[in-house]
Design an enzyme around this catalytic site. Structure first.
Site, PDB file in Angstrom:
ATOM      1  N   GLU A 273       0.830  -1.219   0.000  1.00 43.22           N
ATOM      2  CA  GLU A 273       0.000   0.000   0.000  1.00 43.22           C
ATOM      3  C   GLU A 273       0.858   1.259   0.000  1.00 43.22           C
ATOM      4  O   GLU A 273       0.742   2.100   0.901  1.00 43.22           O
ATOM      5  CB  GLU A 273      -0.893   0.016   1.249  1.00 43.22           C
ATOM      6  CG  GLU A 273      -1.809  -1.184   1.399  1.00 43.22           C
ATOM      7  CD  GLU A 273      -2.525  -1.212   2.749  1.00 43.22           C
ATOM      8  OE1 GLU A 273      -2.145  -0.444   3.662  1.00 43.22           O
ATOM      9  OE2 GLU A 273      -3.459  -2.013   2.887  1.00 43.22           O
ATOM     10  N   PRO A 274       1.729   1.442  -0.971  1.00 37.91           N
ATOM     11  CA  PRO A 274       2.550   2.664  -0.957  1.00 37.91           C
ATOM     12  C   PRO A 274       1.731   3.885  -1.367  1.00 37.91           C
ATOM     13  O   PRO A 274       0.879   3.804  -2.244  1.00 37.91           O
ATOM     14  CB  PRO A 274       3.621   2.367  -2.019  1.00 37.91           C
ATOM     15  CG  PRO A 274       2.941   1.443  -2.977  1.00 37.91           C
ATOM     16  CD  PRO A 274       1.982   0.611  -2.157  1.00 37.91           C
ATOM     17  N   GLY A 275       1.982   4.986  -0.699  1.00 39.70           N
ATOM     18  CA  GLY A 275       1.325   6.247  -1.051  1.00 39.70           C
ATOM     19  C   GLY A 275       2.368   7.298  -1.373  1.00 39.70           C
ATOM     20  O   GLY A 275       2.571   7.692  -2.517  1.00 39.70           O
ATOM     21  N   ARG A 276       3.099   7.702  -0.331  1.00 41.73           N
ATOM     22  CA  ARG A 276       4.080   8.776  -0.463  1.00 41.73           C
ATOM     23  C   ARG A 276       5.128   8.460  -1.546  1.00 41.73           C
ATOM     24  O   ARG A 276       5.510   9.331  -2.319  1.00 41.73           O
ATOM     25  CB  ARG A 276       4.780   8.947   0.885  1.00 41.73           C
ATOM     26  CG  ARG A 276       5.703  10.149   0.959  1.00 41.73           C
ATOM     27  CD  ARG A 276       6.551  10.111   2.226  1.00 41.73           C
ATOM     28  NE  ARG A 276       5.808   9.843   3.419  1.00 41.73           N
ATOM     29  CZ  ARG A 276       5.286  10.765   4.239  1.00 41.73           C
ATOM     30  NH1 ARG A 276       5.462  12.036   3.973  1.00 41.73           N
ATOM     31  NH2 ARG A 276       4.631  10.419   5.327  1.00 41.73           N
ATOM     32  N   ARG A 312       1.983  20.069   6.215  1.00 41.99           N
ATOM     33  CA  ARG A 312       3.047  19.196   6.731  1.00 41.99           C
ATOM     34  C   ARG A 312       4.121  19.931   7.549  1.00 41.99           C
ATOM     35  O   ARG A 312       4.528  19.430   8.600  1.00 41.99           O
ATOM     36  CB  ARG A 312       3.709  18.403   5.596  1.00 41.99           C
ATOM     37  CG  ARG A 312       2.726  17.522   4.810  1.00 41.99           C
ATOM     38  CD  ARG A 312       3.422  16.490   3.938  1.00 41.99           C
ATOM     39  NE  ARG A 312       4.044  15.469   4.743  1.00 41.99           N
ATOM     40  CZ  ARG A 312       5.334  15.406   4.992  1.00 41.99           C
ATOM     41  NH1 ARG A 312       6.157  16.280   4.442  1.00 41.99           N
ATOM     42  NH2 ARG A 312       5.818  14.478   5.770  1.00 41.99           N
ATOM     43  N   TYR A 316       4.074  18.359  11.216  1.00 41.86           N
ATOM     44  CA  TYR A 316       5.106  17.341  11.476  1.00 41.86           C
ATOM     45  C   TYR A 316       6.512  17.929  11.511  1.00 41.86           C
ATOM     46  O   TYR A 316       7.484  17.163  11.416  1.00 41.86           O
ATOM     47  CB  TYR A 316       5.097  16.268  10.380  1.00 41.86           C
ATOM     48  CG  TYR A 316       3.747  15.715  10.027  1.00 41.86           C
ATOM     49  CD1 TYR A 316       3.017  14.952  10.932  1.00 41.86           C
ATOM     50  CD2 TYR A 316       3.204  15.939   8.763  1.00 41.86           C
ATOM     51  CE1 TYR A 316       1.782  14.427  10.584  1.00 41.86           C
ATOM     52  CE2 TYR A 316       1.969  15.411   8.413  1.00 41.86           C
ATOM     53  CZ  TYR A 316       1.268  14.665   9.334  1.00 41.86           C
ATOM     54  OH  TYR A 316       0.049  14.156   8.982  1.00 41.86           O
ATOM     55  N   CYS A 348      -2.907  34.028  10.140  1.00 37.75           N
ATOM     56  CA  CYS A 348      -2.591  34.659  11.428  1.00 37.75           C
ATOM     57  C   CYS A 348      -2.174  33.643  12.483  1.00 37.75           C
ATOM     58  O   CYS A 348      -2.857  33.476  13.507  1.00 37.75           O
ATOM     59  CB  CYS A 348      -3.806  35.443  11.902  1.00 37.75           C
ATOM     60  SG  CYS A 348      -4.352  36.587  10.644  1.00 37.75           S
ATOM     61  N   GLU A 349      -1.137  32.907  12.208  1.00 39.83           N
ATOM     62  CA  GLU A 349      -0.577  31.973  13.190  1.00 39.83           C
ATOM     63  C   GLU A 349       0.914  31.885  12.935  1.00 39.83           C
ATOM     64  O   GLU A 349       1.343  31.802  11.789  1.00 39.83           O
ATOM     65  CB  GLU A 349      -1.144  30.553  13.007  1.00 39.83           C
ATOM     66  CG  GLU A 349      -2.600  30.451  13.313  1.00 39.83           C
ATOM     67  CD  GLU A 349      -3.041  29.013  13.581  1.00 39.83           C
ATOM     68  OE1 GLU A 349      -2.202  28.200  14.010  1.00 39.83           O
ATOM     69  OE2 GLU A 349      -4.219  28.746  13.364  1.00 39.83           O
ATOM     70  N   TYR A 377       0.144  13.940   0.550  1.00 40.99           N
ATOM     71  CA  TYR A 377      -0.289  14.568   1.799  1.00 40.99           C
ATOM     72  C   TYR A 377      -0.193  16.095   1.715  1.00 40.99           C
ATOM     73  O   TYR A 377       0.087  16.762   2.711  1.00 40.99           O
ATOM     74  CB  TYR A 377       0.493  14.000   2.996  1.00 40.99           C
ATOM     75  CG  TYR A 377       0.437  12.490   3.040  1.00 40.99           C
ATOM     76  CD1 TYR A 377      -0.783  11.846   3.283  1.00 40.99           C
ATOM     77  CD2 TYR A 377       1.555  11.703   2.801  1.00 40.99           C
ATOM     78  CE1 TYR A 377      -0.860  10.453   3.287  1.00 40.99           C
ATOM     79  CE2 TYR A 377       1.484  10.313   2.812  1.00 40.99           C
ATOM     80  CZ  TYR A 377       0.274   9.700   3.055  1.00 40.99           C
ATOM     81  OH  TYR A 377       0.194   8.337   3.050  1.00 40.99           O
TER      82      TYR A 377
HETATM   83  N1  LLP Z   1      -1.571   1.908   4.459  1.00 44.64           N
HETATM   84  C1  LLP Z   1      -2.105   2.365   5.605  1.00 44.64           C
HETATM   85  C2  LLP Z   1      -2.967   1.481   6.386  1.00 44.64           C
HETATM   86  C3  LLP Z   1      -1.809   3.680   6.023  1.00 44.64           C
HETATM   87  O1  LLP Z   1      -2.319   4.112   7.164  1.00 44.64           O
HETATM   88  C4  LLP Z   1      -0.964   4.496   5.246  1.00 44.64           C
HETATM   89  C5  LLP Z   1      -0.647   5.862   5.649  1.00 44.64           C
HETATM   90  C6  LLP Z   1      -0.456   3.973   4.039  1.00 44.64           C
HETATM   91  C7  LLP Z   1      -0.770   2.668   3.687  1.00 44.64           C
HETATM   92  C8  LLP Z   1       0.429   4.769   3.125  1.00 44.64           C
HETATM   93  O2  LLP Z   1       1.631   5.105   3.736  1.00 44.64           O
HETATM   94  P1  LLP Z   1       2.807   5.784   2.875  1.00 44.64           P
HETATM   95  O3  LLP Z   1       3.291   4.760   1.884  1.00 44.64           O
HETATM   96  O4  LLP Z   1       2.232   6.962   2.183  1.00 44.64           O
HETATM   97  O5  LLP Z   1       3.819   6.150   3.879  1.00 44.64           O
HETATM   98  N2  LLP Z   1      -0.043  12.800   6.585  1.00 44.64           N
HETATM   99  C9  LLP Z   1       1.229  12.188   6.908  1.00 44.64           C
HETATM  100  C10 LLP Z   1       1.282  10.749   6.480  1.00 44.64           C
HETATM  101  C11 LLP Z   1       0.167   9.914   7.069  1.00 44.64           C
HETATM  102  C12 LLP Z   1       0.205   8.476   6.655  1.00 44.64           C
HETATM  103  C13 LLP Z   1      -1.001   7.768   7.131  1.00 44.64           C
HETATM  104  N3  LLP Z   1      -1.095   6.402   6.725  1.00 44.64           N
HETATM  105  C14 LLP Z   1       2.358  13.009   6.292  1.00 44.64           C
HETATM  106  O6  LLP Z   1       2.092  14.014   5.635  1.00 44.64           O
HETATM  107  O7  LLP Z   1       3.531  12.707   6.495  1.00 44.64           O
END
Ligand code: LLP
Length: 435
Positions: A273-276, A312, A316, A348-349, A377
């Site tokens: 499940e890659p996102g980033r 972000r 973070y 304003c922060e 994100y």
């Molecule tokens: N699978 C599950 C169950 C997750 O909770 C997440 C991310 C992913 C896959 C994807 O993870 P990745 O490959 O993108 O690292 N908003 C934060 C990141 C939150 C990630 C939440 N879960 C940021 O901007 O760093």
């Protein structure tokens, strides 16, 4: 490798000058490179290609339907965490048979929608969710394909807000309760449990936590099989990190080889499940300098994007490189400001900042800047705080660009608000509240 490079003195997304997009849509805006998205997907899919693998893009990273469609056309599945994301994935052409539904707070309605759509798996995160899913599935006369998300109590060595695999985190079933949860799942109507899911966090820059967690999962496969459960698939989550400040991130190939070594012989289908990793470097946020303000102790470049557009840095303490859209002259002299400049928005922060003060090439009112590595994100976490409407998203392919989300107007926002009749002296509300 991304496709945001200088050509003829101007920063381009693939073959399109970001300045031309700014002229057409105004600033701020997000811009995504199709080629980068596709390339990242292919690199990751190849890296895990030795396994019986399906890559389910984590839609939460960037859920614009054009982004999901780009990946779906390459064969990507989707990891979704709400009925809204599920709808996006389906609209974008991801077959339900490649959709995984994750998340700790799925409602009965969302579970029903997922079951009716026929999603591939539902990753169950708690005993009460399992009971609820059983009831919903049985009432619909359907069977839910379930993976149990386990919590291996492994520290992912990342920011605490995106650490998800420690026992104090809200995610997954506590390790000690896992065998009993599978036993319960096996006895419930409407449930077919055949998988294990794990996801320990995001922006993970070290393979060791993955190795630990996946090693525990491999042991669990043996335990559960000995208990009589057919474990057919593993969902190993996302989380592989990317460089924001030139950090050394493990390559997808190193990650793939590590996974292969640990779970390759288990005879399981494997989901990722890659996102980033896919979307992060495929996007920039382009903003215009409103003015430069020199202060007594710190100086500021005030831009027209703000924390509501890219949360972000303040949420973070994340670093994003910021570069001028016009290439700075490379004479090495007089270009880099000798004081540290903090790039900030108009909100304003004090937290409305794009990160720590830094040296920047000379910049002034009207200049365009690109905030890099904002494809994941970024837009998805935006809000309309300070009545700053959501900004447009633009996708580039070769020499073409397309607005994939319009700029929302303040009038669009106001049109969704109403004043109750007791405040309008009988003059009528602007709009009836919808029920
Ligand atoms: N699978 C599950 C169950 C997750 O909770 C997440 C991310 C992913 C896959 C994807 O993870 P990745 O490959 O993108 O690292 N908003 C934060 C990141 C939150 C990630 C939440 N879960 C940021 O901007 O760093």
């Amino acid at each position: 490798m991304d496709h945001f490079q200088y050509q003829n003195g101007e920063l381009h997304a693939e073959g399109v000058a970001l300045r031309d997009i700014a002229d057409a849509v105004g600033t701020p805006f997000y811009c995504y490179s199709s080629e980068t998205l596709e390339n990242h997907y292919r690199v990751f899919a190849d890296a895990v290609g030795g396994l019986d693998a399906t890559v389910c893009y984590a839609v939460k990273a960037n859920s614009n339907i054009a982004v999901i469609t780009t990946l779906a056309r390459l064969g990507a599945g989707a990891d979704v965490v709400s009925a809204g994301e599920m709808k996006r994935a389906l609209v974008a052409g991801v077959p339900a048979s490649k959709i995984v539904f994750s998340g700790v707070g799925k409602t009965a309605d969302e579970l029903a929608v997922a079951l009716k759509a026929g999603v591939m798996h539902i990753n169950v995160e708690s005993a009460p969710e399992l009971e609820m899913l059983s009831e919903v599935a049985a009432s619909l006369g359907l069977e839910a394909n379930v993976s149990i998300r386990v919590n291996p109590d492994v520290d992912a060595l990342t920011h605490e807000k995106i650490t998800t695999g420690k026992s104090e985190n809200k995610f997954g079933i506590d390790w000690a309760d896992v065998p009993a949860t599978y036993a319960r799942a096996a006895s419930l109507p409407g449930i077919r449990v055949a998988g294990i899911a794990v996801h320990i966090g995001s922006q993970i820059l070290d393979l060791e936590p993955f190795r630990k967690a996946y090693g525990l999962v491999a042991e669990l496969v043996a335990t559960l099989r000995a208990d009589g459960h057919a474990i057919e698939h593993l969902d190993l989550g996302g989380g592989l990190g990317i460089p924001y400040v030139g950090e050394q991130a493990p390559s997808p190939q190193e990650y793939g080889a590590m996974v292969q070594a640990i779970v390759g012989d288990l005879g399981c289908r494997v989901f990722f499940e890659p996102g980033r990793l896919i979307a992060g470097n495929a996007g920039v946020l382009v903003t215009r300098v409103i003015r430069v303000k020199e202060g007594a102790t710190r100086s500021f470049v005030i831009v027209d994007a703000a924390m509501n557009d890219l949360l972000r840095p303040t949420l973070y303490e994340a670093h994003h490189d910021i570069v001028p859209v016009s290439e700075p002259e490379d004479d090495g002299e007089g270009q880099v400001m000798d004081v540290a400049w903090e790039v900030v928005g108009p909100i304003c922060e004090t937290g409305d900042t794009f990160g720590e003060p830094r040296a920047l090439p000379a910049t002034g009112a009207g200049d365009l800047l690109a905030i890099r590595t904002a494809g994941a994100y970024g837009a998805v976490m935006a809000s309309a705080y300070n009545t700053r409407p959501l900004v447009p998203e633009v996708m580039v392919k070769d020499d073409a660009f397309f607005v994939i989300r319009d700029r929302i107007s303040v009038d669009d926002m106001l049109a969704r608000e109403s004043v109750p009749d007791w405040l309008t002296d009988g003059g009528g509300a602007r709009r009836e509240a919808s029920v």
